[in-house]
Design a protein around this motif. Structure first.
Motif, PDB file in Angstrom:
ATOM      1  N   VAL A 441       0.702  -1.251  -0.179  1.00 47.55           N
ATOM      2  CA  VAL A 441      -0.058   0.059   0.063  1.00 47.55           C
ATOM      3  C   VAL A 441       0.845   1.345  -0.019  1.00 47.55           C
ATOM      4  CG1 VAL A 441      -1.931  -1.093   1.202  1.00 47.55           C
ATOM      5  CG2 VAL A 441      -0.057  -0.144   2.469  1.00 47.55           C
ATOM      6  N   VAL A 442       2.101   1.087   0.395  1.00 45.61           N
ATOM      7  CA  VAL A 442       2.972   2.368   0.374  1.00 45.61           C
ATOM      8  C   VAL A 442       3.047   3.087  -1.168  1.00 45.61           C
ATOM      9  CG1 VAL A 442       4.105   1.705   2.530  1.00 45.61           C
ATOM     10  CG2 VAL A 442       5.070   1.172   0.353  1.00 45.61           C
ATOM     11  N   PHE A 443       2.971   2.122  -2.017  1.00 43.33           N
ATOM     12  CA  PHE A 443       3.007   2.460  -3.493  1.00 43.33           C
ATOM     13  C   PHE A 443       1.976   3.178  -3.772  1.00 43.33           C
ATOM     14  CE2 PHE A 443       6.061  -1.055  -3.126  1.00 43.33           C
ATOM     15  CZ  PHE A 443       7.354  -0.455  -3.186  1.00 43.33           C
ATOM     16  N   LEU A 444       0.736   2.903  -3.206  1.00 37.26           N
ATOM     17  CA  LEU A 444      -0.533   3.620  -4.169  1.00 37.26           C
ATOM     18  C   LEU A 444      -0.293   5.226  -4.017  1.00 37.26           C
ATOM     19  CD1 LEU A 444      -3.281   1.498  -2.311  1.00 37.26           C
ATOM     20  CD2 LEU A 444      -2.429   1.250  -4.560  1.00 37.26           C
ATOM     21  N   PRO A 445       0.256   5.772  -3.227  1.00 39.09           N
ATOM     22  CA  PRO A 445       0.281   7.314  -3.242  1.00 39.09           C
ATOM     23  C   PRO A 445       1.150   7.867  -4.354  1.00 39.09           C
ATOM     24  CG  PRO A 445       0.297   6.751  -0.916  1.00 39.09           C
ATOM     25  CD  PRO A 445       0.360   5.422  -1.736  1.00 39.09           C
ATOM     26  N   MET A 446       2.073   6.742  -4.837  1.00 41.77           N
ATOM     27  CA  MET A 446       2.774   7.205  -5.937  1.00 41.77           C
ATOM     28  C   MET A 446       2.122   7.601  -7.251  1.00 41.77           C
ATOM     29  SD  MET A 446       6.254   7.242  -5.629  1.00 41.77           S
ATOM     30  CE  MET A 446       6.885   6.980  -7.129  1.00 41.77           C
ATOM     31  N   LEU A 853       4.371  10.126   1.299  1.00 40.07           N
ATOM     32  CA  LEU A 853       5.074   9.429   2.567  1.00 40.07           C
ATOM     33  C   LEU A 853       3.954   9.653   3.548  1.00 40.07           C
ATOM     34  CD1 LEU A 853       7.075   8.125   4.184  1.00 40.07           C
ATOM     35  CD2 LEU A 853       8.062  10.311   4.921  1.00 40.07           C
ATOM     36  N   VAL A 854       3.385  10.770   3.788  1.00 42.75           N
ATOM     37  CA  VAL A 854       2.107  10.793   4.799  1.00 42.75           C
ATOM     38  C   VAL A 854       1.017   9.881   4.407  1.00 42.75           C
ATOM     39  CG1 VAL A 854       0.526  12.444   5.566  1.00 42.75           C
ATOM     40  CG2 VAL A 854       2.894  13.098   5.291  1.00 42.75           C
ATOM     41  N   PHE A 855       0.605   9.835   3.179  1.00 39.18           N
ATOM     42  CA  PHE A 855      -0.703   9.068   3.089  1.00 39.18           C
ATOM     43  C   PHE A 855      -0.271   7.594   2.903  1.00 39.18           C
ATOM     44  CE2 PHE A 855      -2.390  12.902   0.900  1.00 39.18           C
ATOM     45  CZ  PHE A 855      -3.670  12.648   1.211  1.00 39.18           C
ATOM     46  N   LEU A 859      -1.929   4.812   5.332  1.00 40.04           N
ATOM     47  CA  LEU A 859      -2.493   3.492   4.591  1.00 40.04           C
ATOM     48  C   LEU A 859      -1.955   2.141   5.378  1.00 40.04           C
ATOM     49  CD1 LEU A 859      -2.384   4.182   0.754  1.00 40.04           C
ATOM     50  CD2 LEU A 859      -4.436   4.298   2.298  1.00 40.04           C
ATOM     51  N   VAL A 860      -0.652   2.477   5.743  1.00 36.29           N
ATOM     52  CA  VAL A 860      -0.143   1.109   6.496  1.00 36.29           C
ATOM     53  C   VAL A 860      -1.016   0.880   7.656  1.00 36.29           C
ATOM     54  CG1 VAL A 860       1.651   0.530   7.761  1.00 36.29           C
ATOM     55  CG2 VAL A 860       2.180   1.430   5.583  1.00 36.29           C
ATOM     56  N   TYR A 861      -1.298   2.116   8.505  1.00 34.35           N
ATOM     57  CA  TYR A 861      -2.057   2.176   9.795  1.00 34.35           C
ATOM     58  C   TYR A 861      -3.483   1.492   9.566  1.00 34.35           C
ATOM     59  CZ  TYR A 861      -4.787   3.536  13.860  1.00 34.35           C
ATOM     60  OH  TYR A 861      -5.467   3.529  14.999  1.00 34.35           O
TER      61      TYR A 861
END
Length: 1019
Positions: A441-446, A853-855, A859-861
């Motif tokens: 999910v960390v890649f979704l905000p990309m 990064l913030v998003f 999303l991780v949380y």
């Protein structure tokens, strides 16, 4: 649970699916396009217009300004810039990210069509082009020999058609070629004798060079088309063309002029390794494979050489596929090295070859599956997509390790192999799904990041995601199935004490003791952690920041600029002096391509010369490209009569100048003085290299001021006088001559000794319509002046740019010092500056990535909250993130790397990676505290910590050590991934330590807080 049970009960089905994936992946790999980097989509369009023999001021007023005004209203345009120079106008439109460029280009064409009719008659038709940085030649091939004309003919007739027939080749351009021309050299005395003007000859040539249809006649049952043929069939036809004199007589053209079948005066010279040459630049088709096209050209070179006339030779000057091949090979080697390291780590921990094979199979299956997904998403196989595989290599086995370790646990409790596989895999499947999902999910905000950062790293994010999804599926299906079949002996205890087990027991005991201490000193642990994090922030000023890391591609560009207005011959003399200096570098320079005075891709004026140099492969030289650049700069500084700059051509070169200062204001003259002041000021900044201003020294000009009243007395107009002056000194195209499918100009001109000096201008006569010859000096006044070489505008306002390379320091620090210098300068009212180039792109990309990064953290949380169905436990796990700062800053500081876009991408990836260990740890603590086990909190934490230490060490070490080859930047092209790898290596290593010690403490603190809030007793 059902998926795990099905895979264990039906192993044949799983094996068949795996074989199908391998077959499909192999086919996909063979069909993938190979390139150095992903395609960069820059939303830029260009309108190019020629205006023959016009000065920059005329070009700006009559071409650039009308085009600017017409296109400025097109929807989506962010900036309109124009560049007006002698003979040509270039208007560049930069659109907002997300603009539909295809529709925008249609709108631009419509706007240009509306203004086309108002442009001067001598202006060419404007060309609307889409700017694509990928549309650069992939190869340069030289053809050397003694006669440039013969070289041109062989290149045009033999080599160009042959290369264009090769698969994947779009076009071949000949640089340094001689262009054939029929020159009619007028005899002034004969023209006056017969009373003939140049216009009369032009009219006669055009009347004699026409073919037309004259209707249809019947012949029997057929209709015959009547066609009058009158085109020139030979040069003799041109000579024999009849011209009517004022007295009514007729004379042949060759009685009035010398007719020569020759070549146009060369605007430039090309040399390869000191020999005269023509150079063929080869462009590939948009969808063609760069490496495959280059291979096709190289394979056909022997056939080309066989057909060459004696005395000619051909060779590849620069082949961009060489660096691509070396880069891809080095990344593949890094993948293999990382895979071997991961395999050895697993073997060390598992002490069983069978168990290692069970987990190790996740790697090739994940990689092969990823090739299939890359193919169907249309991505290319490049340094970044392969780098994504190398970066994700260690993470591919994380899920399998956790599953297998838990299967081992149940096996040791006495369960059968099948029961252990089903129960162990099912119990931890939710946890591994959660941990993998947090990484994904960390890649979704990309998706919301725009510009170069998105174009380059979205393919990397997709590759890592594909690999992790494939490895997760393998972990919950293939690993349980293989465990139930292959681990019969692997789970049996031989009774011998394995040395590594003894070492792990000591580590486990030590960890248990430290864990007891931190649980007994919770405040000290928390405040100590905060102190370390705050202390690490002191490293930030010493790290700095840059846009993108540069790579050593072994290519140099040397620009030689003599005094403005210098002749091509003088520039060639200076180039000879440069060649002597380059002789000392024969051991490192493989090929040198020199272009003087234009006619090629790089140089544009007679006072400019550009060298393209290919260095020998890195393994065959002791110096890096930057070392060679620095040494050449020092040596060439002593060459008199020219300004010489040397720069490396690397992956970051296509991203613009590192520093670009744009000065804007109402007057070009004031801007020129400001640009010189700014260039001087920033040159004193440490790290600024080759600071140059676009405010070139004025071009020497002779202004011809026509006296309109005096001209009218002789029945002459300004246009007539201008036309005759142009004919005298530049010639005039009178007609077109076709021969063997080729078309060439028929040009009227005067002998060279009548159009070379100021005296020729002063002695010139103008012929009136009555036939009288009027001295030019009675009609005009002559005045020497300095005219601008180039005029630039930005958003319809005059602009000048000051650009600079950087060396020895990071971009952010240099930009900060430049900003301080500029702030201390007092600019006149109405004038302003703006810092652009890579510095602006860096600031914009960092801002976008910060939001991403913030998003990503949110999303991780959110994923963990859904997994645990609890808001508290995810919050505990998130405390592993702040400690990552320590590792990131420490890693960049130790390796001497600045914070760059790849490093920032690494930080975003860490947000999803570092929580994985915490998820497994907290989840197991909760399992032990359930009624099934009934352990109290303290015992559950100690047992979970010591029990999960082994898989945490395995997953962490495999992830970290698999990235070490990339972190060391081994091989060509690895510089792009090095900051990303270093960030993850150090960030994950330090974070893992805090995870094992801090997370249990935070768990107890939150548990106590919950107990107080809910008024429960402590467990």
């Amino acid at each position: 649970m059902k998926l795990v049970k099905t895979s264990v009960k039906r192993p044949v089905g799983v094996i068949m699916i795996v074989l199908a994936i391998i077959a499909l992946g192999t086919v996909s790999l063979r069909n993938l396009n190979v390139d150095l980097f992903p395609e960069i989509d820059l939303p830029i369009a260009v309108v190019a217009t020629s205006y023959q023999d016009a000065a920059p001021e005329e070009v700006e007023n009559l071409i650039s300004r009308p085009v600017e005004s017409s296109v400025s209203s097109v929807e989506g345009i962010d900036t309109v810039q124009s560049q007006s120079q002698a003979g040509s106008s270039l208007v560049m439109m930069m659109f907002n990210n997300g603009t539909d460029l295809d529709q925008a280009l249609l709108d631009v064409r419509e706007s240009v069509d509306q203004v086309k009719g108002t442009l001067p008659d001598r202006a060419g038709d404007p060309s609307v082009l889409r700017f694509n940085p990928d549309q650069m030649p992939l190869m340069w091939v030289s053809l050397t020999g003694d006669d440039a004309a013969e070289l041109t003919q062989v290149a045009d007739d033999q080599i160009v058609p042959f290369f264009e027939r090769q698969n994947g080749v779009a076009s071949v351009t000949v640089e340094g070629a001689k262009e054939r021309e029929i020159q009619i050299e007028l005899d002034q005395a004969k023209l006056q004798q017969y009373g003939v003007t140049a216009d009369t000859i032009t009219q006669a040539l055009n009347n004699s060079n026409q073919s037309s249809s004259a209707g249809v006649v019947e012949k029997g049952s057929k209709d015959l088309q009547l066609r009058v043929t009158g085109e020139f069939e030979s040069v003799n036809d041109i000579k024999d063309t009849l011209v009517q004199t004022q007295t009514g007589e007729t004379v042949h053209v060759d009685e009035l002029a010398d007719v020569n079948d020759t070549y146009k005066e060369s605007s430039g010279e090309s040399m390869v390794n000191g020999e005269q040459a023509v150079v063929l630049s080869i462009m590939k088709k948009t969808d063609a494979n760069t490496v495959e096209v280059a291979d096709n050209i190289n394979a056909s070179m022997d056939e080309v050489k066989e057909d060459l006339p004696s005395g000619m030779s051909t060779e590849v000057v620069i082949d961009t596929s060489d660096y691509i091949n070396m880069s891809i090979s080095s990344v593949v080697q890094n993948i293999l090295m990382g895979g071997i390291i991961s395999f050895l780590i697993l073997l060390l921990f598992l002490k069983s070859f069978r168990a290692t094979i069970v987990i190790g199979l996740s790697i090739p299956i994940a990689i092969i599956s990823t090739f299939t997904l890359i193919y169907f998403t249309g991505e290319t196989l490049n340094v970044l997509t392969l780098g994504g595989l190398a970066l994700g290599l260690g993470m591919m086995v994380d899920s399998s390790i956790v599953i297998l370790e838990h299967i081992y646990t149940y096996r040791q409790r006495g369960y059968s192999l099948t029961q252990s596989a089903i129960k162990g895999a099912s119990e931890l499947t939710p946890a591994v799904i959660a941990s993998t999902t947090t990484t994904l999910v960390v890649f979704l905000p990309m998706v919301f990041v725009e510009g170069i950062a998105s174009d380059l790293f979205t393919p990397l994010a997709m590759t890592v995601s594909f690999a992790l999804i494939a490895s997760l599926v393998a972990a919950v299906t293939l690993v349980p199935m293989l465990s139930s079949k292959l681990l019969v002996k692997a789970t049996e205890d031989s009774g011998r004490r394995y040395w590594f087990n003894r070492f792990l027991d000591r580590v486990n005991n030590g960890y248990r003791a430290v864990l007891k201490w931190v649980l007994g000193h919770r405040k000290t642990t928390v405040f100590g952690t905060l102190a370390v994090i705050v202390g690490s922030l002191a490293l930030i000023p010493m790290i700095g920041a840059s846009f993108m890391p540069s790579s050593d591609q072994g290519q140099l560009q040397v620009t030689v600029e003599t005094e403005t207005g210098s002749s091509q011959a003088h520039t060639l003399d200076v180039a000879d002096a440069v060649n002597e200096k380059l002789g000392a570098y024969d051991d490192v320079i493989e090929t040198t391509y020199l272009n003087v005075g234009g006619g090629g891709e790089f140089a544009t004026a007679g006072n400019q010369a550009t060298y393209m140099m290919q260095l020998v492969p890195p393994d065959n030289r002791s110096k890096t490209t930057d070392d060679v650049v620095q040494s050449l700069n020092e040596d060439l500084a002593s060459v008199p009569g020219a300004e010489i700059s040397v720069m490396a051509t690397d992956s970051a070169s296509g991203l613009g100048d590192p520093v670009q200062i744009s000065l804007s204001g109402p007057e070009h003259d004031v801007l020129q003085d400001l640009a010189n002041d700014v260039t001087t000021a920033i040159s004193e900044v440490d790290g600024v290299h080759n600071a140059t201003s676009s405010a070139e020294e004025g071009t020497p000009q002779m202004h011809i001021n026509i006296d309109s009243e005096q001209a009218a007395m002789y029945g002459l107009t300004e246009q007539q006088i201008t036309g005759q002056i142009q004919l005298q000194f530049t010639g005039q195209t009178a007609a077109q001559y076709r021969e063997d499918g080729s078309e060439m100009d028929v040009t009227l001109m005067y002998p060279e000794d009548e159009r070379s000096t100021i005296s020729d201008l002063e002695d010139m006569t103008i012929q009136s319509e009555s036939g009288a010859s009027v001295p030019l000096t009675t009609l005009v006044t002559l005045e020497e002046a300095q005219g601008p070489a180039t005029l630039q505008r930005d958003n319809q306002q005059p602009q000048l740019n000051v650009t600079s390379e950087i060396a020895g320091r990071d971009l952010a620090s240099i930009t900060g010092d430049i900003q301080d210098r500029l702030d201390n300068m007092s600019l006149p009212e109405g004038y302003s500056y703006d810092i652009g180039g890579q510095a602006e792109d860096m600031a914009s990309s960092f801002a976008d990535l910060s939001i991403a990064l913030v998003f990503s953290i949110f999303l991780v949380y959110a994923v963990m909250a859904v997994q645990f169905e609890n808001f508290l436990f995810p919050l505990i796990i998130m405390f592993s993130l702040p400690a990552t700062v320590v590792g990131v800053l420490l890693g960049l500081f130790v390796t001497g790397l600045p914070l760059s876009i790849p490093a920032f991408i690494g930080i975003i990836m860490l947000a999803g990676i570092v929580v994985n260990n915490s998820i497994v740890l907290v989840d197991y603590i909760n399992i032990l505290r359930r009624e099934e086990y009934g352990k109290d909190r303290y015992e559950a934490i100690l047992e979970a910590g010591t029990n999960r230490l082994r898989p945490i060490l395995m997953t962490t070490l495999t992830t970290i050590l698999a990235m070490v080859p990339l972190g060391l930047a081994l091989g060509e092209g690895a510089e792009m991934q090095q900051p990303l790898a270093v960030t993850i290596i150090f960030g994950l290593a330090i974070s893992s330590i805090f995870t094992l010690l801090l997370i249990p403490v935070v768990y107890t603190l939150f548990d106590d807080l919950t107990a107080k809030i809910t008024r429960r007793k402590k467990a």
